[in-house]
Design an enzyme around this catalytic site. Structure first.
Site, short mmCIF file in Angstrom:
data_model
loop_
_atom_site.label_atom_id
_atom_site.label_comp_id
_atom_site.label_asym_id
_atom_site.label_seq_id
_atom_site.Cartn_x
_atom_site.Cartn_y
_atom_site.Cartn_z
CG ASP A 1 -2.12 0.87 1.06
OD1 ASP A 1 -2.38 1.40 -0.07
OD2 ASP A 1 -2.98 1.33 2.04
CE1 TYR B 1 -0.74 8.36 4.19
CE2 TYR B 1 1.35 9.41 4.14
CZ TYR B 1 0.14 9.34 4.54
OH TYR B 1 -0.01 10.04 5.80
CG HIS C 1 -4.47 10.52 2.62
ND1 HIS C 1 -5.56 10.56 3.24
CD2 HIS C 1 -3.45 9.79 3.26
CE1 HIS C 1 -5.51 9.56 4.34
NE2 HIS C 1 -4.28 8.86 4.09
NE ARG D 1 4.38 15.62 11.23
CZ ARG D 1 3.66 14.56 10.84
NH1 ARG D 1 3.61 13.46 11.75
NH2 ARG D 1 3.41 14.27 9.62
CD GLU E 1 -6.46 4.57 4.34
OE1 GLU E 1 -5.58 3.90 3.68
OE2 GLU E 1 -6.11 5.30 5.37
CD GLU F 1 -5.42 3.04 -0.46
OE1 GLU F 1 -4.74 2.32 -1.03
OE2 GLU F 1 -5.33 2.95 0.78
CG ASP G 1 -6.04 0.22 3.21
OD1 ASP G 1 -6.12 -0.84 3.59
OD2 ASP G 1 -4.98 0.99 3.44
NE ARG H 1 -8.39 6.57 9.22
CZ ARG H 1 -7.56 6.42 8.20
NH1 ARG H 1 -6.36 5.79 8.23
NH2 ARG H 1 -8.03 6.56 7.05
CD GLN I 1 -3.86 4.35 10.80
OE1 GLN I 1 -4.86 4.32 10.52
NE2 GLN I 1 -2.92 4.77 9.82
CE1 TYR J 1 0.68 6.96 14.99
CE2 TYR J 1 2.24 7.17 13.20
CZ TYR J 1 1.60 7.93 14.17
OH TYR J 1 2.06 9.14 14.31
CE LYS K 1 -4.14 2.02 7.32
NZ LYS K 1 -4.60 3.13 6.29
CB THR L 1 -7.97 -4.83 1.52
OG1 THR L 1 -7.08 -4.51 2.72
CG2 THR L 1 -7.81 -3.77 0.51
CB THR M 1 -6.18 8.01 1.39
OG1 THR M 1 -6.12 6.93 2.24
CG2 THR M 1 -7.57 8.76 1.35
CD GLU N 1 -7.53 12.99 4.05
OE1 GLU N 1 -7.38 13.98 3.14
OE2 GLU N 1 -7.59 11.70 3.48
MN MN Z 1 -4.28 2.73 2.64
#
Ligand code: MN
Length: 438
Positions: free
Chosen positions: A138, A140, A145, A154, A210, A212, A244, A248, A251, A255, A264, A268, A370, A384
């Site tokens: 997968d 990114y 995203h 951040r 997600e 994708e 996907d 959260r 995660q 993570y 994850k 899928t 995503t 998001e």
């Molecule tokens: Mn993904």
């Protein structure tokens, strides 16, 4: 690759009348591949090609001896239970089969009498995962995203410094990949609730989607031999839709430092149809980088990639709650975007994945990551769309959603259209959330 030919002519007409229905995803110019059989039967799965509301059964077609030469070999490979053998044959064979199918399905084709008996209505079909997927990676590749997610953690420095240099990816899990219609139980996992001093094992409370695209590898490369970016697309069979699903809360706790794991790999979902790169040729667009961004390193750069490395594929996500389903209402659209906004192209993903000598194999799957576009209504995940759960979505029937609830179905659709080319589509990728097991 990427060249237009007679199979893309928007004026082509098929003897399969439904290939001309308004808004069909499967006109003669598309010819995507799936693995299918009749619903509820004990038939073997075999390859099929969509035409209108029908499926050309490749196993039956192969038995008629309708094609010769390379197209006949490719047809035979496509008759197998999964498409790996066809994928392994490479772009010349895929193209020969596409041309032969295009000619044989045209109005007035001599092959009509033999192939008319090889059609199965899509309405009575069920689909399998189209390939034995050895490995799933997968990526990114949406900078929008990555920026939206990064901002939540951040605010002053949303994008990590490697993002504009490397197509970021991680190795996912193939065993839990299913096909459209997949229903799965809400996963349980270890989470750390806000304010808690220690984690607990709970059903996921922040279940997300997600949006994708899936990218199926065709021919592989030997271990130790990188695929140059100039040859990368020769190793790509085609694209499908991919959801996907992501937990959260699981995660967020698991993570660091190695990335997502159990958040994850519980499910899928893929659309059954793989649209070939050749079918997508009319919808190529230039790969564009803002001038003040780093330009790709030479191994990720080519003239062809700059000129036409991106694809303008329209994407849409709809959410159907149980209340909508009970009222006979279709899902509410929660996102619309295009694949053209991706920061890295398919060719760059292949070149980067193999630059260290890693070998790809026929049937391997990449997720694009995503695919959020530049504005919030083009975001491909609830994290998001709701700004991390702070702003619930208001649905047209008055319901609200922050995260997925039990019984919710998510429908991804994808298509390409523009003046001067035939509209082609990907069909649907549907998945449904079941309650957590007690
Ligand atoms: Mn993904």
């Amino acid at each position: 690759m990427g060249l237009m030919n007679e199979t893309h002519d928007p004026a082509l007409r098929s003897w399969v009348a439904s290939a001309h229905a308004a808004g069909t995803d499967f006109p003669l110019q598309n010819l995507p591949f799936a693995s299918f059989r009749r619903q509820g039967s004990n038939e073997a799965f075999r390859g099929g090609v969509a035409i209108g509301d029908q499926i050309l059964d490749l196993a039956l077609a192969a038995r008629t001896g309708v094609f010769t030469g390379e197209a006949a070999l490719a047809l035979q490979a496509g008759a197998e239970e999964r498409l790996n053998a066809l994928m392994a044959l490479g772009p010349k064979a895929w193209s020969a089969l596409r041309l032969a199918l295009s000619r044989a399905l045209r109005e007035g084709a001599a092959e009509q009498t033999r192939l008319a008996d090889c059609l199965v209505p899509q309405a009575v079909a069920e689909y399998g995962v189209p390939a034995r997927i050895g490995d799933y990676t997968d990526f990114y590749t949406s900078v929008h995203h990555a920026t939206n997610i990064g901002r939540q953690f951040r605010p002053d420095n949303p994008l990590l410094p490697n993002y504009k240099w490397i197509p970021i990816g991680y190795h996912g899990r193939a065993s839990s990949i299913g096909v459209s219609g997949q229903a799965f139980h809400r996963p349980r996992g270890q989470t750390l609730a806000a304010g808690a001093t220690q984690p607990s094992l709970e059903p996921c409370q922040r279940l997300d989607i997600e949006l994708e695209l899936g990218i199926f590898v065709g021919t592989g490369n030997p271990l130790g031999e990188p695929v140059p970016v100039t040859e990368a697309e020769d190793h790509v069979f085609g694209l499908c839709l991919l959801n996907d699903w992501s937990a959260r809360d699981i995660q967020a706790w698991e993570y660091q430092p190695l990335g997502p794991f159990l958040s994850k790999n519980f499910a899928t979902t893929l659309s059954p149809w793989i649209v070939t790169l050749e079918a997508l040729a009319p919808y190529r667009v230039p790969f564009e980088r803002p001038a003040d961004d780093p330009q790709p390193l030479p191994y990720l750069d080519s003239e062809a990639n700059r000129r036409q490395g991106s694809l303008d594929i329209q994407l849409q996500v709809a959410l159907q709650t149980p209340k909508m389903r009970d009222a006979g209402q279709a899902g509410a659209t929660i996102c619309r975007t295009s694949y053209r906004h991706a920061y890295w192209t398919v060719a760059q993903m292949v070149a980067h994945h193999t630059v260290n000598g890693c070998n790809l194999q026929p049937g391997d799957l990449f997720g694009s990551g995503t695919l959020s576009g530049p504005t919030l209504d083009q975001a491909g995940a609830l994290i998001e769309l709701t700004t991390g759960g702070k702003n619930p979505l208001s649905l047209p029937n008055g319901e609200r959603r922050t995260w997925l609830e039990d019984g919710d179905s998510v429908v991804i659709r994808g298509w390409c259209e523009k003046a001067g080319a035939a509209r082609i589509g990907f069909g649907e990728c549907v998945g449904t959330v079941l309650p957590a097991r007690s």
